[in-house]
Scaffold this active site. Sequence first.
Site, PDB file in Angstrom:
ATOM      1  N   HIS A  56       0.228  36.375  -0.140  1.00 51.77           N
ATOM      2  CA  HIS A  56      -0.184  35.978   1.072  1.00 51.77           C
ATOM      3  C   HIS A  56       0.996  35.454   1.764  1.00 51.77           C
ATOM      4  CE1 HIS A  56      -2.216  34.399   4.443  1.00 51.77           C
ATOM      5  NE2 HIS A  56      -2.297  33.142   3.839  1.00 51.77           N
ATOM      6  N   ASP A  77      -6.354  33.926  -0.048  1.00 51.83           N
ATOM      7  CA  ASP A  77      -5.778  34.617   0.773  1.00 51.83           C
ATOM      8  C   ASP A  77      -4.863  35.762   0.234  1.00 51.83           C
ATOM      9  OD1 ASP A  77      -7.324  33.483   2.845  1.00 51.83           O
ATOM     10  OD2 ASP A  77      -5.148  32.166   3.534  1.00 51.83           O
ATOM     11  N   GLU A 102     -11.695  37.133   0.202  1.00 48.24           N
ATOM     12  CA  GLU A 102     -11.588  36.713   1.568  1.00 48.24           C
ATOM     13  C   GLU A 102     -11.941  37.831   2.447  1.00 48.24           C
ATOM     14  OE1 GLU A 102      -8.856  36.516   4.032  1.00 48.24           O
ATOM     15  OE2 GLU A 102      -7.137  37.514   2.776  1.00 48.24           O
ATOM     16  N   HIS A 313     -14.700  33.439   4.140  1.00 41.54           N
ATOM     17  CA  HIS A 313     -13.663  33.638   5.199  1.00 41.54           C
ATOM     18  C   HIS A 313     -14.029  34.934   6.090  1.00 41.54           C
ATOM     19  CE1 HIS A 313     -10.010  31.093   3.499  1.00 41.54           C
ATOM     20  NE2 HIS A 313     -11.199  30.459   3.401  1.00 41.54           N
TER      21      HIS A 313
END
Lengths: 499, 625
Positions: A56, A77, A102, A313
């Site tokens: 990420h 992430d 996420e 998320h």
Amino acid sequence: MPEIRVTPLGAGQDVGRSCILVSIGGKNVMLDCGMHMGFNDDVDDELEIKAYYAGHVLGAAMFQIKVGSESVVYTGDYNMTPDRHLGAAWIDKCRPNLLITESTYATTIRDSKRCRERDFLKKVHEAVERGGKVLIPVFALGRAQELCILLETFWERMNLKAPIYFSTGLTEKANHYYKLFITWTNQKIRKTFVQRNMFEFKHIKAFDRAFADNPGPMVVFATPGMLHAGQSLQIFRKWAGNEKNMVIMPGYCVQGTVGHKILSGQRKLEMEGRQVLEVKMQVEYMSFSAHADAKGIMQLVGQAEPESVLLVHGEAKKMEFLKQKIEQEFRVSCYMPANGETVTLPTSPSIPVGISLGLLKREMAQGLLPDAKKPRLLHGTLIMKDSNFRLVSSEQALKELGLAEHQLRFTCRVHLHDPRKEQETAMRVYSHLKSVLKEHCVQHLPDGSVTVESILIQAAAHSEDPGTKVLLVSWTYQDEELGSHLTSLLKKGLPQAAS
Amino acid sequence: MKLYCLSGHPTLPCNVLKFKSTTIMLDCGLDMTSTLNFLPLPLVQSPRLSNLPGWSLKDGNAFLDKELKECSGHVFVDSVPEFCLPETELIDLSTVDVILISNYHCMMALPYITEHTGFTGTVYATEPTVQIGRLLMEELVNFIERVPKAQSASLWKNKDIQRLLPSPLKDAVEVSTWRRCYTMQEVNSALSKIQLVGYSQKIELFGAVQVTPLSSGYALGSSNWIIQSHYEKVSYVSGSSLLTTHPQPMDQASLKNSDVLVLTGLTQIPTANPDGMVGEFCSNLALTVRNGGNVLVPCYPSGVIYDLLECLYQYIDSAGLSNIPFYFISPVANSSLEFSQIFAEWLCHNKQTKVYLPEPPFPHAELIQTNKLKHYPSLHGDFSSDFRQPCVVFTGHPSLRFGDVVHFMELWGKSSLNTVIFTEPDFSYLEALAPYQPLAMKCIYCPIDTRLNFIQVSKLLKEVQPLHVVCPEQYTQPPPAQSHRMDLMIDCQPPAMSYRRAEVLALPFKRRYEKIEIMPEPPPRPTQPTGGKKRKRASDDIPDCKVLKPLLSGSIPVEQFVQALEKHGFSDIKVEDTAKGHIVLLQEAETLIQIEEDSTHIICDNDEMLRVRLRDLVLKFLQKF
């Protein structure tokens, strides 16, 4: 029943903030707090943490948390497609009880990266050609470097002269970090860094706030990324009124930010002091965000093969769609708790024990090879000592515990009508059993008794009736089945000898 | 469990461990001391070397004079240098499942093993080990290939001829198996078989064995390995250090509770203190340079050189050496200096904290920036135009048989102003210097070997307490040159088992347990079959097996037993005492029960109902196992 409990405190159906509490095997783990570099980490004797590459931003990691046989993977992430400076997220087939992923881009399936990049370059190029100024709001680390590499190579190739600037101070420091942490970037950069460091830019220079008023075209990377404050917002206000200019939003914008407003088409913005800002500049959105899209999320679920999935998320509606897709495709349950809502997952733990090789070999000698996938029944004694489980044979258990075996023996009298001598009766019993019990070891001992395995049969005269003989059948408790079977067999009498 | 010992060199080990049906190679070190028997490979034509006289037998027979040359009373093979490979005949190397590498010095034989033995397994090593190992191999290949020497001598290897040669050629072992250097193509192919691992990472091998690398404190990414099943643990200790230099400290705690600890890679210079040696290095260097002489430091392109540069960084200003150029010449000099800066997570704590500032962890970055240290791929090209004297040159190879160092030995050897300082402990400096004699330059021997010494080993063994120690035979006796030093050997209880090249050791191991998993509840018994298909599956799930009756323990208290009998409707009970216990008579049922401390015997008529009732009453008083 053991269970895993998960409570999002700041990431349930929500974007940006992140904080999740997980209870597993008696341990509480708060997700999204720092941890040092390394691979496996035994935090204490029971809790084990393993980090995977997440792609990420530099150093981003996914974590596997394991207590005994129960495990949870938390992705944070992540990005499943490699880019210019980072590699792709990767996980092994670790089959966790729960995968917490996420889902910021729960329903997006992005077109090919190459198209997006071409599109981006084309737009920047056009704006610069017509003398416009291009603002690219970014966060300091991550996408900024990716887009810098992209523009740098493009400028080089096209021999462009328009200046590119980056928010003051950030470039140099970020560049240093990238250089020292080059092992976290992708294969290509790592391989070539000795010859050429990709993060040393020729065309990109440090920005000074006075430059914003310079005439002529330019490209500026400025922070923060959602246009909610700071330098990027200042520049935006200066340039918004000119239709030659352009702002490119390369990532997600939270509701309420200027970035979100202009992306949803708003052209008149109310600024502080009731001032109204008219946006004439071109507004472009381009998803360069390094989050996994729906395809990527499905890919990760497929790689890890979890027993269940939990989404954090994202926006509730989009997450609902992804949840259904995951449940359909992988046939696992999928959860999407809101903040403060707890998900409880029952788990069926297996209990690891040490089996003594003696007992194991005895089991194998019975002819059945162990099959890892199938349970089987076996007899032994489980000894628990110092939180250590051992499965041993009963003999060994008695020995270890210093106990004597208590022998339980049965002797049954079976009356047979037989006027012959005892020895002959025994002989008849032997022949009969030998022919009937083909699978057992039947023996006639020199002292006249007969044995079937460990069961002893003796013939004796009847004290009162000479026409009757008494068979004494004797066996231990452990051979009860065979002993009792023998007595009922003998009770039926012996067949008449053919002679 | 067996250990096959393929190398006789204690610091360049190569062992194969057979453990629970896996075959694991531990390191594949390449013994390069064989090259000391060869003439140096000069980069620039050397009239001195090419005019050395051929060697002839005492009777004047000169048939070997093309292959063997004489220099100051020593005889050298005039040929491309060759290396002594690990034993390849002791075990079929195509059966090796995995190779575990402990540090970059111990992988130099890898291409010979992975490319020419039918090996199909996986190699495990840390990232710095692979990257720096690649640099060492690249340098080696480059040194040898850039000097095309057509001649490859083989006549002298003939056993009957070798006997006639002077020492040490006469005594060189296994010369028939010596091989020339591999190619870059073989190196790349070998390295492509490596899988990267991190410290403490647990790697499952076929579900039978788990291997884990641990920090060993000796070099960037250097590891010791744990090889364990659920109930057995072997520790493989190779090249470890307890000194604080640049690498992450050694992980000692994880070595505890080993059944067997294989100990290799101890210091080669047990009598020298590395700190003292570094001090001597600096002062000799300064002395030479101040007198207008040059300093030559034969070295590897990675490892101790980082520490030496760091010491010099702190030392040069105070010693007034600021204007002296330092040159580092190696085909991989640049890569080595760059790579050292990016392995933050493998460095000691001090250096790790620096990268978060962010600053480069090693100060040689500053030496380069300020032009005090310059690096070149070879002495050709830029170097020749930048070259200023007096200067300090770091270059390889430490054997003095190939690499740029050969040129500097020829260039500076004639002047007593110059000094060569030996810091690498792998080669005897006197043997290394032999083909350059007579020599006017000063020779200083400052071997820096940070690996464990015998005092540290004995402390370590007390700390981690392995049940058995296995080590090369060299460690179980004092060094031959210091046979009175009984402190220079491993001292442990029980005494260490020793091995030598081409030996197979049966390790003292008794496996007693194996891991299984039990379910919290017993599986349901197969129920009555309801359909053909289902029935099959039910019997599949729980294989038929003989259900064993438990063993019994305890004793029967007679009074309570009699009460229980009465409660269950038996009357007419008589109890008789015997020598060892009691006899309980049930007169009506013509039944007799003998009760003793450890046995009970029920004698009755053939009445199954009665027998089962009595049995159950007896069992109530006993424990089942």
